[in-house]
Design a protein around this motif. Structure first.
Motif, mmCIF file in Angstrom:
data_model
loop_
_atom_site.group_PDB
_atom_site.id
_atom_site.type_symbol
_atom_site.label_atom_id
_atom_site.label_comp_id
_atom_site.label_asym_id
_atom_site.label_seq_id
_atom_site.Cartn_x
_atom_site.Cartn_y
_atom_site.Cartn_z
ATOM 1 N N VAL A 88 0.991 96.044 -72.004
ATOM 2 C CA VAL A 88 -0.163 95.185 -72.294
ATOM 3 C C VAL A 88 -1.445 95.799 -71.735
ATOM 4 C CG1 VAL A 88 -1.202 92.928 -71.845
ATOM 5 C CG2 VAL A 88 1.219 93.081 -72.424
ATOM 6 N N LYS A 89 -1.380 96.347 -70.515
ATOM 7 C CA LYS A 89 -2.573 96.941 -69.900
ATOM 8 C C LYS A 89 -3.067 98.156 -70.675
ATOM 9 C CE LYS A 89 -1.601 95.452 -65.146
ATOM 10 N NZ LYS A 89 -1.175 95.897 -63.801
ATOM 11 N N LEU A 144 -0.843 86.558 -70.492
ATOM 12 C CA LEU A 144 0.399 87.326 -70.449
ATOM 13 C C LEU A 144 0.554 88.056 -69.122
ATOM 14 C CD1 LEU A 144 0.645 88.934 -74.008
ATOM 15 C CD2 LEU A 144 2.305 87.395 -72.967
ATOM 16 N N LEU A 145 -0.514 88.704 -68.666
ATOM 17 C CA LEU A 145 -0.459 89.439 -67.403
ATOM 18 C C LEU A 145 -0.206 88.501 -66.231
ATOM 19 C CD1 LEU A 145 -3.339 92.037 -67.923
ATOM 20 C CD2 LEU A 145 -0.876 92.431 -68.010
ATOM 21 N N ASP A 202 -11.790 87.470 -78.664
ATOM 22 C CA ASP A 202 -11.724 86.407 -77.649
ATOM 23 C C ASP A 202 -10.294 85.892 -77.488
ATOM 24 O OD1 ASP A 202 -14.422 86.642 -77.268
ATOM 25 O OD2 ASP A 202 -14.957 84.932 -78.543
ATOM 26 N N LEU A 203 -9.627 85.711 -78.625
ATOM 27 C CA LEU A 203 -8.250 85.210 -78.585
ATOM 28 C C LEU A 203 -7.335 86.208 -77.888
ATOM 29 C CD1 LEU A 203 -6.090 83.154 -79.410
ATOM 30 C CD2 LEU A 203 -5.924 84.323 -81.618
ATOM 31 N N TRP A 204 -7.473 87.499 -78.217
ATOM 32 C CA TRP A 204 -6.629 88.516 -77.607
ATOM 33 C C TRP A 204 -6.880 88.619 -76.097
ATOM 34 C CZ3 TRP A 204 -2.625 91.026 -76.665
ATOM 35 C CH2 TRP A 204 -2.636 92.191 -75.900
ATOM 36 N N GLN A 205 -8.138 88.609 -75.691
ATOM 37 C CA GLN A 205 -8.451 88.719 -74.264
ATOM 38 C C GLN A 205 -7.894 87.526 -73.493
ATOM 39 O OE1 GLN A 205 -12.722 89.293 -74.305
ATOM 40 N NE2 GLN A 205 -12.505 91.528 -74.325
ATOM 41 N N MET A 206 -7.980 86.350 -74.095
ATOM 42 C CA MET A 206 -7.411 85.168 -73.451
ATOM 43 C C MET A 206 -5.882 85.289 -73.378
ATOM 44 S SD MET A 206 -7.698 81.187 -74.629
ATOM 45 C CE MET A 206 -6.798 81.514 -76.148
ATOM 46 N N VAL A 261 11.972 94.730 -63.754
ATOM 47 C CA VAL A 261 11.709 95.987 -64.462
ATOM 48 C C VAL A 261 11.118 95.711 -65.846
ATOM 49 C CG1 VAL A 261 12.820 97.985 -65.548
ATOM 50 C CG2 VAL A 261 13.436 97.328 -63.223
ATOM 51 N N VAL A 262 11.704 94.743 -66.560
ATOM 52 C CA VAL A 262 11.195 94.398 -67.891
ATOM 53 C C VAL A 262 9.764 93.866 -67.789
ATOM 54 C CG1 VAL A 262 11.488 92.845 -69.853
ATOM 55 C CG2 VAL A 262 13.483 93.946 -68.841
ATOM 56 N N ALA A 263 9.501 93.026 -66.783
ATOM 57 C CA ALA A 263 8.156 92.476 -66.594
ATOM 58 C C ALA A 263 7.157 93.592 -66.298
ATOM 59 C CB ALA A 263 8.161 91.447 -65.470
ATOM 60 N N ASP A 264 7.537 94.532 -65.432
ATOM 61 C CA ASP A 264 6.637 95.655 -65.111
ATOM 62 C C ASP A 264 6.372 96.498 -66.352
ATOM 63 O OD1 ASP A 264 6.519 94.832 -62.500
ATOM 64 O OD2 ASP A 264 8.026 96.254 -61.775
#
Length: 421
Positions: free
Chosen positions: A152-153, A312-313, A303-307, A143-146
Protein backbone atom coordinates in the motif's frame (compact mmCIF):
# COMPACT_ATOMS: atom_id res chain seq x y z
CA UNK A 1 24.84 -16.31 12.20
CA UNK A 2 24.62 -18.78 9.29
CA UNK A 3 27.74 -17.25 7.67
CA UNK A 4 29.73 -17.62 10.89
CA UNK A 5 28.59 -21.22 11.22
CA UNK A 6 29.62 -21.89 7.62
CA UNK A 7 33.04 -20.27 8.14
CA UNK A 8 33.60 -22.27 11.32
CA UNK A 9 32.69 -25.49 9.51
CA UNK A 10 35.11 -24.73 6.68
CA UNK A 11 37.89 -23.93 9.15
CA UNK A 12 37.31 -27.24 10.94
CA UNK A 13 37.48 -29.14 7.63
CA UNK A 14 40.78 -27.44 6.70
CA UNK A 15 42.22 -28.35 10.08
CA UNK A 16 41.15 -31.98 9.71
CA UNK A 17 42.57 -32.14 6.17
CA UNK A 18 45.94 -30.79 7.33
CA UNK A 19 45.97 -33.18 10.27
CA UNK A 20 45.40 -36.27 8.10
CA UNK A 21 47.84 -35.08 5.45
CA UNK A 22 50.50 -34.76 8.14
CA UNK A 23 49.60 -38.23 9.42
CA UNK A 24 49.94 -39.83 5.97
CA UNK A 25 53.16 -37.92 5.21
CA UNK A 26 54.55 -38.75 8.63
CA UNK A 27 53.95 -42.45 8.01
CA UNK A 28 55.82 -42.20 4.70
CA UNK A 29 58.76 -40.44 6.41
CA UNK A 30 58.75 -43.12 9.10
CA UNK A 31 59.08 -45.80 6.39
CA UNK A 32 61.88 -43.79 4.74
CA UNK A 33 63.77 -43.49 8.02
CA UNK A 34 63.24 -47.21 8.70
CA UNK A 35 64.56 -48.10 5.24
CA UNK A 36 67.65 -45.88 5.69
CA UNK A 37 68.39 -47.33 9.12
CA UNK A 38 68.00 -50.94 7.94
CA UNK A 39 70.21 -50.24 4.91
CA UNK A 40 72.85 -48.54 7.02
CA UNK A 41 72.89 -51.33 9.60
CA UNK A 42 72.70 -54.25 7.22
CA UNK A 43 74.35 -52.98 4.02
CA UNK A 44 72.85 -53.32 0.57
CA UNK A 45 71.77 -56.92 1.25
CA UNK A 46 70.88 -57.17 4.92
CA UNK A 47 70.32 -60.64 6.29
CA UNK A 48 68.00 -61.92 8.98
CA UNK A 49 65.16 -59.93 10.34
CA UNK A 50 66.56 -56.62 9.05
CA UNK A 51 66.02 -57.82 5.50
CA UNK A 52 62.36 -58.34 6.15
CA UNK A 53 62.01 -54.92 7.80
CA UNK A 54 63.86 -53.25 4.94
CA UNK A 55 61.64 -54.99 2.34
CA UNK A 56 58.55 -53.86 4.22
CA UNK A 57 59.79 -50.25 4.46
CA UNK A 58 60.90 -50.16 0.82
CA UNK A 59 57.56 -51.42 -0.52
CA UNK A 60 55.68 -49.16 1.91
CA UNK A 61 57.47 -46.10 0.51
CA UNK A 62 56.57 -47.13 -3.03
CA UNK A 63 52.93 -47.63 -2.05
CA UNK A 64 52.86 -44.31 -0.18
CA UNK A 65 54.36 -42.38 -3.10
CA UNK A 66 52.05 -44.03 -5.64
CA UNK A 67 48.92 -43.26 -3.64
CA UNK A 68 50.16 -39.74 -2.82
CA UNK A 69 50.56 -39.13 -6.55
CA UNK A 70 47.07 -40.56 -7.29
CA UNK A 71 45.34 -38.49 -4.58
CA UNK A 72 47.24 -35.30 -5.37
CA UNK A 73 46.62 -35.66 -9.11
CA UNK A 74 42.90 -35.32 -8.50
CA UNK A 75 43.19 -31.78 -7.15
CA UNK A 76 46.62 -30.42 -8.13
CA UNK A 77 49.69 -30.88 -10.30
CA UNK A 78 52.00 -33.05 -8.14
CA UNK A 79 55.06 -30.97 -7.17
CA UNK A 80 53.79 -28.31 -9.58
CA UNK A 81 54.71 -30.47 -12.57
CA UNK A 82 52.16 -30.35 -15.39
CA UNK A 83 52.12 -34.08 -15.92
CA UNK A 84 49.35 -35.32 -18.27
CA UNK A 85 46.14 -36.48 -16.58
CA UNK A 86 46.80 -34.58 -13.33
CA UNK A 87 44.79 -31.74 -11.73
CA UNK A 88 41.76 -33.68 -12.97
CA UNK A 89 39.06 -31.80 -11.05
CA UNK A 90 39.98 -28.40 -12.43
CA UNK A 91 40.34 -29.68 -15.98
CA UNK A 92 37.12 -31.70 -15.95
CA UNK A 93 34.84 -29.39 -13.98
CA UNK A 94 32.24 -29.11 -16.77
CA UNK A 95 32.05 -32.89 -17.21
CA UNK A 96 31.82 -33.26 -13.43
CA UNK A 97 28.94 -30.77 -13.33
CA UNK A 98 27.10 -32.47 -16.19
CA UNK A 99 27.59 -35.95 -14.77
CA UNK A 100 26.65 -34.90 -11.25
CA UNK A 101 23.52 -33.14 -12.49
CA UNK A 102 22.37 -36.17 -14.48
CA UNK A 103 23.25 -38.46 -11.58
CA UNK A 104 21.09 -36.47 -9.16
CA UNK A 105 18.15 -36.28 -11.57
CA UNK A 106 18.14 -39.92 -12.63
CA UNK A 107 18.83 -41.36 -9.18
CA UNK A 108 17.02 -38.95 -6.84
CA UNK A 109 14.34 -37.19 -8.91
CA UNK A 110 12.93 -40.06 -10.95
CA UNK A 111 9.26 -40.97 -10.67
CA UNK A 112 10.04 -44.27 -8.95
CA UNK A 113 12.25 -42.56 -6.38
CA UNK A 114 10.04 -39.64 -5.40
CA UNK A 115 6.64 -41.39 -5.55
CA UNK A 116 6.96 -43.13 -2.15
CA UNK A 117 7.88 -39.85 -0.45
CA UNK A 118 5.23 -37.80 -2.25
CA UNK A 119 2.52 -40.36 -1.40
CA UNK A 120 3.25 -39.91 2.32
CA UNK A 121 2.87 -36.14 2.26
CA UNK A 122 0.16 -34.97 4.71
CA UNK A 123 0.31 -31.22 4.29
CA UNK A 124 -3.15 -30.59 5.74
CA UNK A 125 -2.22 -32.10 9.10
CA UNK A 126 0.99 -30.10 9.17
CA UNK A 127 -0.90 -26.87 8.36
CA UNK A 128 -3.41 -27.51 11.14
CA UNK A 129 -0.72 -28.39 13.67
CA UNK A 130 1.35 -25.35 12.73
CA UNK A 131 -1.52 -22.85 12.74
CA UNK A 132 -2.90 -24.11 16.04
CA UNK A 133 0.18 -22.68 17.72
CA UNK A 134 -0.79 -19.11 18.52
CA UNK A 135 2.70 -17.77 17.95
CA UNK A 136 2.77 -19.19 14.43
CA UNK A 137 -0.66 -17.85 13.55
CA UNK A 138 0.13 -14.40 14.94
CA UNK A 139 3.46 -14.43 13.15
CA UNK A 140 1.78 -15.32 9.86
CA UNK A 141 -0.77 -12.52 10.26
CA UNK A 142 2.01 -10.09 11.17
CA UNK A 143 4.02 -11.02 8.08
CA UNK A 144 0.97 -10.69 5.82
CA UNK A 145 0.08 -7.34 7.43
CA UNK A 146 3.65 -6.04 6.95
CA UNK A 147 3.64 -7.20 3.34
CA UNK A 148 0.29 -5.50 2.64
CA UNK A 149 1.48 -2.31 4.36
CA UNK A 150 4.55 -2.25 2.17
CA UNK A 151 2.44 -2.77 -0.96
CA UNK A 152 0.00 0.00 0.00
CA UNK A 153 2.82 2.43 0.87
CA UNK A 154 4.54 1.82 -2.47
CA UNK A 155 1.39 2.44 -4.49
CA UNK A 156 1.42 5.76 -6.36
CA UNK A 157 -1.56 7.92 -5.34
CA UNK A 158 -1.99 9.53 -8.76
CA UNK A 159 -1.84 6.21 -10.59
CA UNK A 160 -4.38 4.58 -8.28
CA UNK A 161 -6.65 7.64 -8.48
CA UNK A 162 -6.44 7.54 -12.29
CA UNK A 163 -7.48 3.87 -12.31
CA UNK A 164 -10.34 4.51 -9.89
CA UNK A 165 -11.45 7.56 -11.87
CA UNK A 166 -11.41 5.60 -15.10
CA UNK A 167 -13.47 2.78 -13.61
CA UNK A 168 -15.77 5.35 -12.04
CA UNK A 169 -16.42 7.02 -15.38
CA UNK A 170 -17.15 3.66 -17.01
CA UNK A 171 -19.63 2.78 -14.27
CA UNK A 172 -21.33 6.20 -14.30
CA UNK A 173 -21.75 6.08 -18.06
CA UNK A 174 -23.74 2.87 -17.66
CA UNK A 175 -25.79 4.04 -14.67
CA UNK A 176 -29.19 5.64 -15.57
CA UNK A 177 -29.38 8.11 -12.69
CA UNK A 178 -33.04 8.98 -13.34
CA UNK A 179 -34.04 5.31 -12.98
CA UNK A 180 -31.81 4.94 -9.94
CA UNK A 181 -33.47 7.98 -8.30
CA UNK A 182 -36.92 6.67 -9.24
CA UNK A 183 -36.22 3.21 -7.80
CA UNK A 184 -34.81 4.73 -4.61
CA UNK A 185 -37.93 6.88 -4.21
CA UNK A 186 -40.22 3.90 -4.90
CA UNK A 187 -38.31 1.88 -2.30
CA UNK A 188 -38.85 4.61 0.31
CA UNK A 189 -42.55 4.84 -0.56
CA UNK A 190 -43.00 1.06 -0.31
CA UNK A 191 -41.49 1.14 3.17
CA UNK A 192 -43.54 4.27 4.00
CA UNK A 193 -40.37 6.12 4.91
CA UNK A 194 -41.96 9.35 3.65
CA UNK A 195 -44.34 9.27 6.65
CA UNK A 196 -41.53 10.10 9.05
CA UNK A 197 -40.33 12.85 6.72
CA UNK A 198 -43.83 14.42 6.50
CA UNK A 199 -44.24 14.20 10.30
CA UNK A 200 -40.88 15.86 10.89
CA UNK A 201 -41.58 18.52 8.27
CA UNK A 202 -45.03 19.37 9.72
CA UNK A 203 -43.58 19.61 13.24
CA UNK A 204 -40.78 21.83 11.99
CA UNK A 205 -43.19 24.18 10.20
CA UNK A 206 -45.44 24.34 13.27
CA UNK A 207 -42.47 25.21 15.48
CA UNK A 208 -41.22 27.79 13.00
CA UNK A 209 -44.61 29.54 12.92
CA UNK A 210 -44.81 29.60 16.74
CA UNK A 211 -41.30 30.98 17.05
CA UNK A 212 -41.92 33.71 14.47
CA UNK A 213 -45.22 35.17 15.77
CA UNK A 214 -43.88 38.72 15.63
CA UNK A 215 -42.88 38.34 11.99
CA UNK A 216 -46.45 37.27 11.16
CA UNK A 217 -47.81 40.27 13.09
CA UNK A 218 -45.51 42.59 11.13
CA UNK A 219 -46.51 41.09 7.79
CA UNK A 220 -50.24 41.46 8.63
CA UNK A 221 -49.71 45.08 9.71
CA UNK A 222 -47.84 45.86 6.49
CA UNK A 223 -50.56 44.37 4.33
CA UNK A 224 -53.47 45.90 6.34
CA UNK A 225 -55.25 49.18 5.56
CA UNK A 226 -54.16 52.33 7.41
CA UNK A 227 -57.53 52.80 9.00
CA UNK A 228 -57.59 49.30 10.58
CA UNK A 229 -56.65 49.54 14.27
CA UNK A 230 -53.40 47.96 15.42
CA UNK A 231 -55.08 45.56 17.88
CA UNK A 232 -57.27 44.25 15.04
CA UNK A 233 -54.16 43.46 12.97
CA UNK A 234 -52.58 41.70 15.96
CA UNK A 235 -55.73 39.70 16.59
CA UNK A 236 -55.91 38.71 12.95
CA UNK A 237 -52.25 37.64 13.03
CA UNK A 238 -52.91 35.50 16.11
CA UNK A 239 -55.84 33.85 14.35
CA UNK A 240 -53.72 33.11 11.30
CA UNK A 241 -50.80 31.62 13.28
CA UNK A 242 -53.15 29.66 15.51
CA UNK A 243 -54.99 28.21 12.51
CA UNK A 244 -51.72 27.32 10.80
CA UNK A 245 -50.37 25.69 13.97
CA UNK A 246 -53.48 23.57 14.39
CA UNK A 247 -53.45 22.67 10.71
CA UNK A 248 -49.87 21.44 10.73
CA UNK A 249 -50.41 19.73 14.08
CA UNK A 250 -53.24 17.78 12.47
CA UNK A 251 -50.92 16.80 9.63
CA UNK A 252 -48.27 15.81 12.17
CA UNK A 253 -50.55 13.63 14.28
CA UNK A 254 -53.13 12.26 11.84
CA UNK A 255 -51.54 9.46 9.82
CA UNK A 256 -54.57 9.41 7.51
CA UNK A 257 -54.61 13.16 6.81
CA UNK A 258 -55.47 14.05 3.22
CA UNK A 259 -52.36 16.18 2.88
CA UNK A 260 -50.22 13.19 3.79
CA UNK A 261 -52.00 11.05 1.23
CA UNK A 262 -51.68 13.78 -1.39
CA UNK A 263 -47.94 14.12 -0.78
CA UNK A 264 -47.46 10.33 -1.00
CA UNK A 265 -49.52 10.25 -4.20
CA UNK A 266 -47.50 13.05 -5.77
CA UNK A 267 -44.23 11.41 -4.79
CA UNK A 268 -45.42 8.14 -6.39
CA UNK A 269 -46.38 9.97 -9.57
CA UNK A 270 -43.03 11.75 -9.61
CA UNK A 271 -41.19 8.46 -9.17
CA UNK A 272 -43.10 7.07 -12.17
CA UNK A 273 -42.31 10.17 -14.24
CA UNK A 274 -38.63 9.98 -13.26
CA UNK A 275 -38.42 6.46 -14.62
CA UNK A 276 -40.46 6.88 -17.80
CA UNK A 277 -40.34 10.47 -19.08
CA UNK A 278 -37.40 11.29 -21.43
CA UNK A 279 -37.08 14.82 -20.04
CA UNK A 280 -35.93 13.47 -16.67
CA UNK A 281 -33.34 11.24 -18.32
CA UNK A 282 -32.02 14.29 -20.20
CA UNK A 283 -31.96 16.47 -17.09
CA UNK A 284 -30.18 13.86 -14.97
CA UNK A 285 -27.62 13.26 -17.74
CA UNK A 286 -26.95 16.99 -17.83
CA UNK A 287 -26.59 17.07 -14.04
CA UNK A 288 -24.27 14.07 -14.23
CA UNK A 289 -22.12 15.78 -16.86
CA UNK A 290 -21.92 19.02 -14.87
CA UNK A 291 -21.28 17.51 -11.45
CA UNK A 292 -19.13 14.59 -12.55
CA UNK A 293 -16.64 16.19 -14.94
CA UNK A 294 -13.32 14.43 -15.53
CA UNK A 295 -11.47 16.74 -13.14
CA UNK A 296 -14.05 16.29 -10.40
CA UNK A 297 -14.15 12.52 -10.76
CA UNK A 298 -10.34 12.41 -10.57
CA UNK A 299 -10.38 14.62 -7.48
CA UNK A 300 -13.10 12.52 -5.87
CA UNK A 301 -11.13 9.34 -6.70
CA UNK A 302 -7.92 10.79 -5.21
CA UNK A 303 -9.73 11.86 -2.03
CA UNK A 304 -11.39 8.46 -1.76
CA UNK A 305 -8.12 6.59 -2.28
CA UNK A 306 -6.20 8.71 0.24
CA UNK A 307 -8.93 8.16 2.81
CA UNK A 308 -9.00 4.43 2.05
CA UNK A 309 -5.16 4.24 2.08
CA UNK A 310 -4.95 5.93 5.47
CA UNK A 311 -7.60 3.62 6.89
CA UNK A 312 -5.93 0.51 5.48
CA UNK A 313 -2.55 1.43 6.96
CA UNK A 314 -4.13 2.12 10.35
CA UNK A 315 -5.93 -1.23 10.30
CA UNK A 316 -2.84 -3.15 9.20
CA UNK A 317 -0.61 -1.46 11.80
CA UNK A 318 -2.90 -2.25 14.75
CA UNK A 319 -2.70 -5.90 15.89
CA UNK A 320 -6.14 -5.52 17.50
CA UNK A 321 -7.78 -3.93 14.46
CA UNK A 322 -11.02 -5.26 13.04
CA UNK A 323 -9.31 -6.33 9.83
CA UNK A 324 -6.58 -8.39 11.52
CA UNK A 325 -9.06 -9.91 13.96
CA UNK A 326 -11.13 -10.87 10.94
CA UNK A 327 -8.06 -12.57 9.40
CA UNK A 328 -7.46 -14.39 12.69
CA UNK A 329 -11.08 -15.56 12.91
CA UNK A 330 -11.01 -16.83 9.32
CA UNK A 331 -7.81 -18.78 10.01
CA UNK A 332 -9.42 -20.34 13.09
CA UNK A 333 -12.46 -21.30 11.03
CA UNK A 334 -10.25 -22.80 8.31
CA UNK A 335 -8.28 -24.83 10.86
CA UNK A 336 -11.47 -26.11 12.50
CA UNK A 337 -12.97 -27.05 9.15
CA UNK A 338 -9.86 -28.94 8.03
CA UNK A 339 -9.76 -30.83 11.35
CA UNK A 340 -13.44 -31.80 11.18
CA UNK A 341 -13.72 -32.54 7.46
CA UNK A 342 -11.73 -35.63 6.51
CA UNK A 343 -12.80 -35.29 2.89
CA UNK A 344 -11.38 -31.79 2.75
CA UNK A 345 -8.08 -33.01 4.21
CA UNK A 346 -7.91 -35.75 1.58
CA UNK A 347 -8.61 -33.25 -1.23
CA UNK A 348 -5.91 -30.88 0.02
CA UNK A 349 -3.33 -33.64 0.41
CA UNK A 350 -4.20 -35.17 -2.95
CA UNK A 351 -3.90 -31.82 -4.69
CA UNK A 352 -0.55 -31.07 -3.00
CA UNK A 353 0.84 -34.53 -3.83
CA UNK A 354 -0.33 -34.35 -7.42
CA UNK A 355 1.03 -30.82 -7.90
CA UNK A 356 4.36 -31.58 -6.20
CA UNK A 357 4.79 -34.78 -8.22
CA UNK A 358 4.10 -33.05 -11.55
CA UNK A 359 6.22 -30.02 -10.65
CA UNK A 360 9.26 -32.08 -9.59
CA UNK A 361 9.16 -34.30 -12.67
CA UNK A 362 8.50 -31.36 -15.00
CA UNK A 363 11.45 -29.38 -13.67
CA UNK A 364 13.84 -32.21 -12.84
CA UNK A 365 16.03 -31.45 -15.85
CA UNK A 366 16.32 -27.86 -14.63
CA UNK A 367 17.95 -29.22 -11.48
CA UNK A 368 20.53 -30.97 -13.65
CA UNK A 369 21.09 -27.75 -15.58
CA UNK A 370 21.40 -25.79 -12.33
CA UNK A 371 24.00 -28.18 -10.92
CA UNK A 372 25.92 -28.30 -14.19
CA UNK A 373 25.85 -24.52 -14.67
CA UNK A 374 26.79 -23.79 -11.06
CA UNK A 375 29.78 -26.11 -11.12
CA UNK A 376 30.72 -24.93 -14.60
CA UNK A 377 30.73 -21.31 -13.41
CA UNK A 378 33.00 -22.05 -10.49
CA UNK A 379 36.69 -21.35 -10.87
CA UNK A 380 38.53 -24.61 -11.40
CA UNK A 381 40.76 -24.00 -8.39
CA UNK A 382 37.73 -23.12 -6.26
CA UNK A 383 36.01 -26.38 -7.25
CA UNK A 384 39.14 -28.37 -6.44
CA UNK A 385 39.44 -26.62 -3.11
CA UNK A 386 35.79 -27.28 -2.21
CA UNK A 387 35.94 -30.96 -3.14
CA UNK A 388 39.27 -31.46 -1.42
CA UNK A 389 37.84 -29.97 1.78
CA UNK A 390 34.88 -32.34 1.58
CA UNK A 391 36.65 -35.62 0.73
CA UNK A 392 40.36 -34.88 1.07
CA UNK A 393 40.50 -36.05 4.69
CA UNK A 394 39.12 -39.46 3.75
CA UNK A 395 41.43 -39.71 0.74
CA UNK A 396 44.43 -39.45 3.06
CA UNK A 397 43.44 -42.85 4.40
CA UNK A 398 44.14 -44.17 0.89
CA UNK A 399 47.70 -42.95 1.31
CA UNK A 400 47.91 -44.52 4.79
CA UNK A 401 46.41 -47.79 3.57
CA UNK A 402 48.65 -47.72 0.50
CA UNK A 403 51.69 -47.37 2.72
CA UNK A 404 50.69 -50.28 4.94
CA UNK A 405 49.37 -52.54 2.17
CA UNK A 406 52.42 -51.78 0.00
CA UNK A 407 54.68 -52.70 2.87
CA UNK A 408 52.84 -55.96 3.48
CA UNK A 409 52.92 -56.88 -0.22
CA UNK A 410 56.63 -56.10 -0.35
CA UNK A 411 57.21 -58.20 2.74
CA UNK A 412 55.22 -61.07 1.19
CA UNK A 413 57.21 -60.91 -2.05
CA UNK A 414 60.51 -60.77 -0.17
CA UNK A 415 59.48 -63.73 2.00
CA UNK A 416 58.41 -65.85 -1.02
CA UNK A 417 61.63 -64.94 -2.81
CA UNK A 418 63.71 -66.00 0.18
CA UNK A 419 61.84 -69.29 0.42
CA UNK A 420 62.26 -70.09 -3.25
CA UNK A 421 65.95 -69.21 -3.24
Amino acid sequence: MRTNRSNNGELYKRQQLKKHKRLATGLFLLMAVLYIVMTWLGGMHPQGWMGYVRAFAEAAMVGALADWFAVTALFHHPLGLRIPHTNLIEKSKQNIGDNLGHFVVHNFLSSATIRPYISRLAVSSYIVSWLEQKGNKDGLISVVADLLQDIVKRMDDDSVAAIMAGKGREILKEVPLHKFAAQALQYLLERKEEEALITALAAKIKTYIAENQEMVNEKVRQESYFFVPRFVDRKLAEKITGALNRYFEEIEQDKEHTVRKEISTQLALWAHDLETLPKWATQFDRIKSELLSEDRIRRYALDLWQMLRKRLLEELADPQSTMLRYFSDRINEMVAKIKEDGGLRDRIDTWVRHTAYKYILRHAEKVATLISTTIGNWEGKELSRKLELEVGKDLQFIRINGTLVGGLVGLLIYTVTRLLS
